[in-house]
Scaffold this active site. Structure first.
Site, PDB file in Angstrom:
ATOM      1  N   LEU A 136      35.224 -24.994 -91.852  1.00  0.00           N
ATOM      2  CA  LEU A 136      36.538 -25.560 -91.587  1.00  0.00           C
ATOM      3  C   LEU A 136      36.705 -25.926 -90.112  1.00  0.00           C
ATOM      4  O   LEU A 136      37.021 -27.063 -89.783  1.00  0.00           O
ATOM      5  CB  LEU A 136      37.629 -24.578 -92.024  1.00  0.00           C
ATOM      6  CG  LEU A 136      39.073 -25.014 -91.776  1.00  0.00           C
ATOM      7  CD1 LEU A 136      39.399 -26.278 -92.574  1.00  0.00           C
ATOM      8  CD2 LEU A 136      40.049 -23.882 -92.141  1.00  0.00           C
ATOM      9  N   SER A 137      36.488 -24.963 -89.215  1.00  0.00           N
ATOM     10  CA  SER A 137      36.695 -25.194 -87.778  1.00  0.00           C
ATOM     11  C   SER A 137      35.710 -26.214 -87.228  1.00  0.00           C
ATOM     12  O   SER A 137      34.616 -26.412 -87.771  1.00  0.00           O
ATOM     13  CB  SER A 137      36.546 -23.886 -86.998  1.00  0.00           C
ATOM     14  OG  SER A 137      37.552 -22.972 -87.361  1.00  0.00           O
ATOM     15  N   GLU A 138      36.097 -26.841 -86.124  1.00  0.00           N
ATOM     16  CA  GLU A 138      35.253 -27.823 -85.449  1.00  0.00           C
ATOM     17  C   GLU A 138      35.228 -27.539 -83.956  1.00  0.00           C
ATOM     18  O   GLU A 138      36.087 -26.799 -83.448  1.00  0.00           O
ATOM     19  CB  GLU A 138      35.768 -29.239 -85.731  1.00  0.00           C
ATOM     20  CG  GLU A 138      35.714 -29.595 -87.208  1.00  0.00           C
ATOM     21  CD  GLU A 138      36.161 -31.007 -87.530  1.00  0.00           C
ATOM     22  OE1 GLU A 138      35.987 -31.421 -88.689  1.00  0.00           O
ATOM     23  OE2 GLU A 138      36.666 -31.702 -86.614  1.00  0.00           O
ATOM     24  N   ARG A 253      42.089 -13.492 -94.746  1.00  0.00           N
ATOM     25  CA  ARG A 253      42.721 -12.657 -93.713  1.00  0.00           C
ATOM     26  C   ARG A 253      42.832 -11.204 -94.161  1.00  0.00           C
ATOM     27  O   ARG A 253      42.741 -10.285 -93.340  1.00  0.00           O
ATOM     28  CB  ARG A 253      44.095 -13.228 -93.363  1.00  0.00           C
ATOM     29  CG  ARG A 253      43.992 -14.472 -92.512  1.00  0.00           C
ATOM     30  CD  ARG A 253      45.265 -15.269 -92.418  1.00  0.00           C
ATOM     31  NE  ARG A 253      45.038 -16.456 -91.592  1.00  0.00           N
ATOM     32  CZ  ARG A 253      45.843 -17.501 -91.524  1.00  0.00           C
ATOM     33  NH1 ARG A 253      46.953 -17.509 -92.238  1.00  0.00           N
ATOM     34  NH2 ARG A 253      45.551 -18.526 -90.745  1.00  0.00           N
ATOM     35  N   ARG A 278      32.230  18.338 -77.512  1.00  0.00           N
ATOM     36  CA  ARG A 278      32.148  18.198 -76.055  1.00  0.00           C
ATOM     37  C   ARG A 278      33.064  19.211 -75.375  1.00  0.00           C
ATOM     38  O   ARG A 278      34.269  19.256 -75.654  1.00  0.00           O
ATOM     39  CB  ARG A 278      32.553  16.773 -75.664  1.00  0.00           C
ATOM     40  CG  ARG A 278      32.670  16.518 -74.175  1.00  0.00           C
ATOM     41  CD  ARG A 278      31.335  16.492 -73.495  1.00  0.00           C
ATOM     42  NE  ARG A 278      31.445  15.950 -72.144  1.00  0.00           N
ATOM     43  CZ  ARG A 278      30.473  15.942 -71.250  1.00  0.00           C
ATOM     44  NH1 ARG A 278      29.282  16.469 -71.568  1.00  0.00           N
ATOM     45  NH2 ARG A 278      30.642  15.417 -70.058  1.00  0.00           N
ATOM     46  N   LEU A 348      35.272   9.297 -75.091  1.00  0.00           N
ATOM     47  CA  LEU A 348      33.893   9.647 -74.752  1.00  0.00           C
ATOM     48  C   LEU A 348      33.614   9.538 -73.258  1.00  0.00           C
ATOM     49  O   LEU A 348      32.547   9.965 -72.797  1.00  0.00           O
ATOM     50  CB  LEU A 348      32.901   8.766 -75.516  1.00  0.00           C
ATOM     51  CG  LEU A 348      32.425   9.327 -76.867  1.00  0.00           C
ATOM     52  CD1 LEU A 348      33.554   9.314 -77.900  1.00  0.00           C
ATOM     53  CD2 LEU A 348      31.229   8.543 -77.399  1.00  0.00           C
ATOM     54  N   GLY A 350      32.285   8.322 -69.855  1.00  0.00           N
ATOM     55  CA  GLY A 350      31.108   7.534 -69.498  1.00  0.00           C
ATOM     56  C   GLY A 350      30.161   7.334 -70.657  1.00  0.00           C
ATOM     57  O   GLY A 350      29.519   6.271 -70.770  1.00  0.00           O
ATOM     58  N   GLU A 373      39.490 -16.178 -88.744  1.00  0.00           N
ATOM     59  CA  GLU A 373      40.426 -16.398 -89.857  1.00  0.00           C
ATOM     60  C   GLU A 373      41.848 -16.640 -89.354  1.00  0.00           C
ATOM     61  O   GLU A 373      42.834 -16.225 -89.984  1.00  0.00           O
ATOM     62  CB  GLU A 373      40.425 -15.215 -90.842  1.00  0.00           C
ATOM     63  CG  GLU A 373      39.060 -14.815 -91.346  1.00  0.00           C
ATOM     64  CD  GLU A 373      38.508 -15.752 -92.397  1.00  0.00           C
ATOM     65  OE1 GLU A 373      39.129 -16.794 -92.645  1.00  0.00           O
ATOM     66  OE2 GLU A 373      37.447 -15.449 -92.956  1.00  0.00           O
TER      67      GLU A 373
END
Length: 389
Positions: A136-138, A253, A278, A348, A350, A373
């Site tokens: 669809l997209s261009e 979607r 941790r 997390l 680093g 989409e």
């Protein structure tokens, strides 16, 4: 807790409509754990399209779930299909997105094709061996689909197609293309849909795009250089293309929203496991409110996105209007995925920034879901117009 293991996968409470759906989700989770999760990091690092993985999903019937049994589909409601996509995305977004794209690519023939076209093409499209694409997209037009310039000129019993399509998922590897081209004058009423065989002379895939994420999901431009397409491959009649495209995107979607929820859930799962292990200042960092509250907010946002998605899906299954709800689901779920993956990288610290842990990949992958989409700005336009019309 490195990338090879991808972390724990928490149970998600689901209210599924049938025992069959329960079994289907269990099958999906099993396949995803065995066939997807162990391979995702390697394929993404190599930028290799996982065709064999799609073959596995096809054999399991996961490439045809929302379509009728009489043509080879799984006859599952959309609310079930979307939860399958979510489970796949929790292990490997490129594959889940590929399933969503393939489902989107089957939509024009399934919903708008003649009975002859459905009988001829759908069994192969839904059979598990083929992967489809949606053109669809261009290059000069994405959000403004009604302004597309690819031209299909009727010449006897065939159309001659000339133009370039951009951002084609499965471009160069697909077994069929849905091509939206101008057969008439300017505007949406001049657009038609053609089902194009990729082996057609003049169909020329270009070099795959080099992307921030989703490296294993092939995206490429497709050039149509006077490609001759039999007129019998016109879907829905001349001038019906824009309506086909927009209705397909409503369904698509929802698939993107499911992908986003899966990625966000995966990031949350991993960060929860990490935060429980941790230790800093003599205790797990999950016990600090600065971290624990971040996890709580993420869990709430993911659950809210899932609920919004399922509401839209149930409206679709009931045959009721769902365009605006699909836009809301896509908007909220993909914004949630971006926010959650950003925060889980932060959990997390680093370690979240290095490829030894998958959250940095989830973060990079989430961004594109706000674009494909229909950008989230377009979703806001759809929603705001509905509120004020």
């Amino acid at each position: 807790m490195g990338e090879s293991g991808a972390g724990p996968v928490s149970a998600v409470q689901r209210l599924l409509p049938t025992d069959e759906a329960e079994a289907l989700l269990e099958l999906t989770a099993d396949i995803a754990d065995r066939e997807l999760a162990p391979r995702a990091a390697g394929f993404e690092a190599r930028g290799e399209f996982p065709r064999t993985v799609f073959a596995t999903l096809g054999r399991a019937g996961l490439l045809s779930l929302p379509y009728p049994e009489e043509y080879g589909g799984g006859a599952q409601p959309y609310e079930v299909y979307l939860q399958v996509v979510e489970e796949l995305a929790r292990r490997w977004l490129s594959v889940a997105l590929g399933v969503s794209v393939h489902t989107l690519a089957c939509f024009p023939v399934a919903e708008f094709g003649s009975e002859q076209q459905r009988k001829r093409y759908l069994p192969d499209m839904l059979g598990g061996d083929q992967i489809g694409a949606y053109c669809l997209s261009e290059p000069a037009g994405g959000s403004d689909a009604a302004a597309l310039t690819t031209r299909a000129r009727l010449d006897g019993e065939s159309y001659r197609v000339t133009g370039t399509k951009a951002w084609v998922s499965h471009g160069g590897v697909a077994d069929f293309y849905n091509v939206f081209a101008r057969t008439g004058g300017p505007g949406p009423n001049g657009i038609s849909c053609l089902l194009v065989d990729p082996a057609t002379a003049g169909v020329v895939p270009q070099r795959p795009e080099r992307k921030m994420g989703l490296s294993a999901e092939v995206t490429a431009q497709i050039v149509f250089d006077d490609a001759v397409v039999p007129a019998e491959r016109l879907v829905g009649g001349e001038g019906a293309g824009f309506r086909i495209a927009m209705q397909a995107l409503d369904s698509g979607r929802l698939g993107i929203a499911a992908c986003a929820i899966g990625v966000a859930q995966a990031a949350l799962d991993y960060a929860c496991g990490y935060a429980a292990e941790r230790e800093q200042f003599g205790r797990p960092i999950a016990q600090f409110q600065g971290v624990g509250f971040m996890l709580a907010d993420a869990a709430t946002q993911v659950a809210a996105a899932r609920a919004l998605l399922l509401t839209a899906a149930r409206l679709r299954d009931a045959g009721r209007p769902y365009t605006v709800e699909a836009a809301k689901a896509k908007l909220f779920a993909t914004d949630t995925a971006m926010r959650v993956t950003t925060d889980m990288v932060q959990v997390l610290g680093g370690y979240g920034y290095v490829a030894d842990h998958p959250v940095e990949r989830y973060f990079r992958e989430a961004k594109v879901l706000q674009i494909v989409e229909g950008t989230n700005q377009i979703q806001r336009l759809v929603i705001s117009r509905a509120l004020t019309s």
